[in-house]
Design a protein around this motif. Structure first.
Motif, PDB file in Angstrom:
ATOM      1  N   SER A 210       1.067  12.142  42.562  1.00 35.20           N
ATOM      2  CA  SER A 210       1.884  12.060  43.768  1.00 35.20           C
ATOM      3  C   SER A 210       2.846  13.247  43.853  1.00 35.20           C
ATOM      4  CB  SER A 210       2.675  10.749  43.765  1.00 35.20           C
ATOM      5  OG  SER A 210       3.491  10.657  44.911  1.00 35.20           O
ATOM      6  N   GLU A 211       3.440  13.604  42.733  1.00 35.16           N
ATOM      7  CA  GLU A 211       4.377  14.725  42.706  1.00 35.16           C
ATOM      8  C   GLU A 211       3.667  16.040  43.012  1.00 35.16           C
ATOM      9  OE1 GLU A 211       4.085  12.416  40.362  1.00 35.16           O
ATOM     10  OE2 GLU A 211       5.940  11.293  40.802  1.00 35.16           O
ATOM     11  N   GLU A 212       2.483  16.219  42.485  1.00 34.37           N
ATOM     12  CA  GLU A 212       1.720  17.454  42.719  1.00 34.37           C
ATOM     13  C   GLU A 212       1.279  17.547  44.179  1.00 34.37           C
ATOM     14  OE1 GLU A 212      -0.265  18.088  38.270  1.00 34.37           O
ATOM     15  OE2 GLU A 212      -1.240  16.791  39.757  1.00 34.37           O
ATOM     16  N   LEU A 213       0.888  16.422  44.749  1.00 35.36           N
ATOM     17  CA  LEU A 213       0.469  16.432  46.149  1.00 35.36           C
ATOM     18  C   LEU A 213       1.674  16.699  47.059  1.00 35.36           C
ATOM     19  CD1 LEU A 213      -2.097  16.091  47.818  1.00 35.36           C
ATOM     20  CD2 LEU A 213      -1.512  13.683  48.128  1.00 35.36           C
ATOM     21  N   MET A 214       2.822  16.162  46.680  1.00 33.83           N
ATOM     22  CA  MET A 214       4.037  16.409  47.440  1.00 33.83           C
ATOM     23  C   MET A 214       4.379  17.896  47.419  1.00 33.83           C
ATOM     24  SD  MET A 214       7.839  14.723  46.881  1.00 33.83           S
ATOM     25  CE  MET A 214       7.040  13.192  46.399  1.00 33.83           C
ATOM     26  N   ALA A 215       4.252  18.521  46.248  1.00 30.47           N
ATOM     27  CA  ALA A 215       4.534  19.949  46.127  1.00 30.47           C
ATOM     28  C   ALA A 215       3.569  20.766  46.979  1.00 30.47           C
ATOM     29  CB  ALA A 215       4.454  20.367  44.663  1.00 30.47           C
TER      30      ALA A 215
ATOM     31  N   SER B  77      -5.105  10.151  49.442  1.00 27.93           N
ATOM     32  CA  SER B  77      -4.520   9.482  48.270  1.00 27.93           C
ATOM     33  C   SER B  77      -3.002   9.508  48.379  1.00 27.93           C
ATOM     34  CB  SER B  77      -4.969  10.178  46.975  1.00 27.93           C
ATOM     35  OG  SER B  77      -4.563  11.541  46.977  1.00 27.93           O
ATOM     36  N   HIS B  78      -2.365   8.710  47.522  1.00 23.33           N
ATOM     37  CA  HIS B  78      -0.902   8.641  47.492  1.00 23.33           C
ATOM     38  C   HIS B  78      -0.333   8.412  48.906  1.00 23.33           C
ATOM     39  CE1 HIS B  78      -1.317   9.864  43.366  1.00 23.33           C
ATOM     40  NE2 HIS B  78      -1.857  11.026  43.726  1.00 23.33           N
TER      41      HIS B  78
ATOM     42  N   ASP C  26       1.748   6.512  49.942  1.00 20.36           N
ATOM     43  CA  ASP C  26       3.191   6.284  49.999  1.00 20.36           C
ATOM     44  C   ASP C  26       3.953   7.523  50.466  1.00 20.36           C
ATOM     45  OD1 ASP C  26       2.155   7.154  47.384  1.00 20.36           O
ATOM     46  OD2 ASP C  26       4.266   7.301  46.821  1.00 20.36           O
ATOM     47  N   LEU C  27       3.319   8.687  50.402  1.00 22.82           N
ATOM     48  CA  LEU C  27       3.981   9.917  50.847  1.00 22.82           C
ATOM     49  C   LEU C  27       4.212   9.928  52.359  1.00 22.82           C
ATOM     50  CD1 LEU C  27       2.259  12.676  48.665  1.00 22.82           C
ATOM     51  CD2 LEU C  27       4.465  11.546  48.324  1.00 22.82           C
ATOM     52  N   LEU C  28       3.567   9.010  53.055  1.00 23.25           N
ATOM     53  CA  LEU C  28       3.797   8.897  54.495  1.00 23.25           C
ATOM     54  C   LEU C  28       5.259   8.539  54.798  1.00 23.25           C
ATOM     55  CD1 LEU C  28       0.550   7.002  55.385  1.00 23.25           C
ATOM     56  CD2 LEU C  28       1.222   9.157  56.411  1.00 23.25           C
ATOM     57  N   LYS C  29       5.939   7.954  53.830  1.00 20.07           N
ATOM     58  CA  LYS C  29       7.349   7.611  54.019  1.00 20.07           C
ATOM     59  C   LYS C  29       8.231   8.861  54.036  1.00 20.07           C
ATOM     60  CE  LYS C  29       6.701   3.238  51.514  1.00 20.07           C
ATOM     61  NZ  LYS C  29       7.048   2.483  50.275  1.00 20.07           N
ATOM     62  N   LYS C  30       7.734   9.941  53.427  1.00 19.28           N
ATOM     63  CA  LYS C  30       8.518  11.170  53.316  1.00 19.28           C
ATOM     64  C   LYS C  30       8.114  12.230  54.333  1.00 19.28           C
ATOM     65  CE  LYS C  30       9.283  10.718  48.302  1.00 19.28           C
ATOM     66  NZ  LYS C  30      10.765  10.727  48.314  1.00 19.28           N
ATOM     67  N   TYR C  31       6.846  12.174  54.771  1.00 15.45           N
ATOM     68  CA  TYR C  31       6.329  13.228  55.643  1.00 15.45           C
ATOM     69  C   TYR C  31       5.743  12.628  56.917  1.00 15.45           C
ATOM     70  CZ  TYR C  31       6.814  15.911  51.356  1.00 15.45           C
ATOM     71  OH  TYR C  31       7.327  16.505  50.244  1.00 15.45           O
TER      72      TYR C  31
END
Length: 200
Positions: free
Chosen positions: A39-44, A61-62, A64-69
């Motif tokens: 998740s951290e790598e995909l965020m980066a 995948s991941h 949950d990143l929809l909450k941030k982006y």
């Protein structure tokens, strides 16, 4: 026909610039598929892409990143889908769609299209032709079988062809009855990146 490009599964030099070049076409939907990234790598990775393109990007995948982006939507791989009960899947999809997000699925049989228990904006059916990126991934369907399916199916979800799709066979998938197609290997194939714009 709807056109989607799926990211290369692994990173390569100059990738972000090429992704942004593709996304200057406002009609293009880009599926971000990096199965080995945390998740951290995909965020980066996402942070390297200009936010003005986020609404064209769908996550594989991941989620949950929809909450941030402020992304376009989510894609359920077969692995993720099979881990969820129909009840959980239906509930999850309803919540996502209420938020204005797109929902799509990877499917590998005609029966799975007819039996999908929830609404979807579209589904990928694969492999339609011999895979360009995977030498040991041959076509799973005949043209006759696919044509018969589209002439008689009960479901209304748009079905996009995936697997071995290139400029040479887009006319074939349109004639069969597909509502669109997804490109991966034909775009990122080693040695042909420089000709990217001519491939789509």
């Amino acid at each position: 026909m709807k056109k989607i490009i799926i990211s290369n599964p692994t990173d390569f030099e100059g990738e972000i610039g090429l992704i942004e070049q593709l996304l200057t076409d406002n009609s293009l939907v880009f599926h971000l598929r990096k199965p080995e990234k945390s998740s951290e790598e995909l965020m980066a990775f996402l942070r390297q892409i200009s936010p003005k393109f986020y609404r064209q990007i769908v996550l594989h995948s991941h989620h949950d990143l929809l909450k941030k982006y402020n992304l376009k939507g989510v894609h359920f791989t077969e692995t993720i889908r099979q881990k969820l009960s129909n009840e959980t899947l239906i509930s999850t999809v309803k919540t996502l769609r209420k938020k204005g997000l797109t929902v799509s699925f990877s499917l590998h049989s005609l029966e799975a299209i007819e039996q999908l228990p929830c609404k979807a904006d579209y589904v990928f059916l694969s492999p339609i032709f011999q895979s360009i990126s995977k030498a040991d991934y041959p076509s799973a369907f005949s043209v006759e079988t696919l044509t018969h399916f589209f002439e008689n199916r009960q479901s209304i979800v748009p079905v996009l062809a995936l697997g071995g799709i290139s400029n040479d066979n887009i006319g074939i998938i349109q004639a069969i009855g597909f509502q669109g197609y997804a490109l991966m290997g034909s775009v990122w194939q080693v040695g042909q990146i420089s000709n990217l714009s001519s491939k789509i």
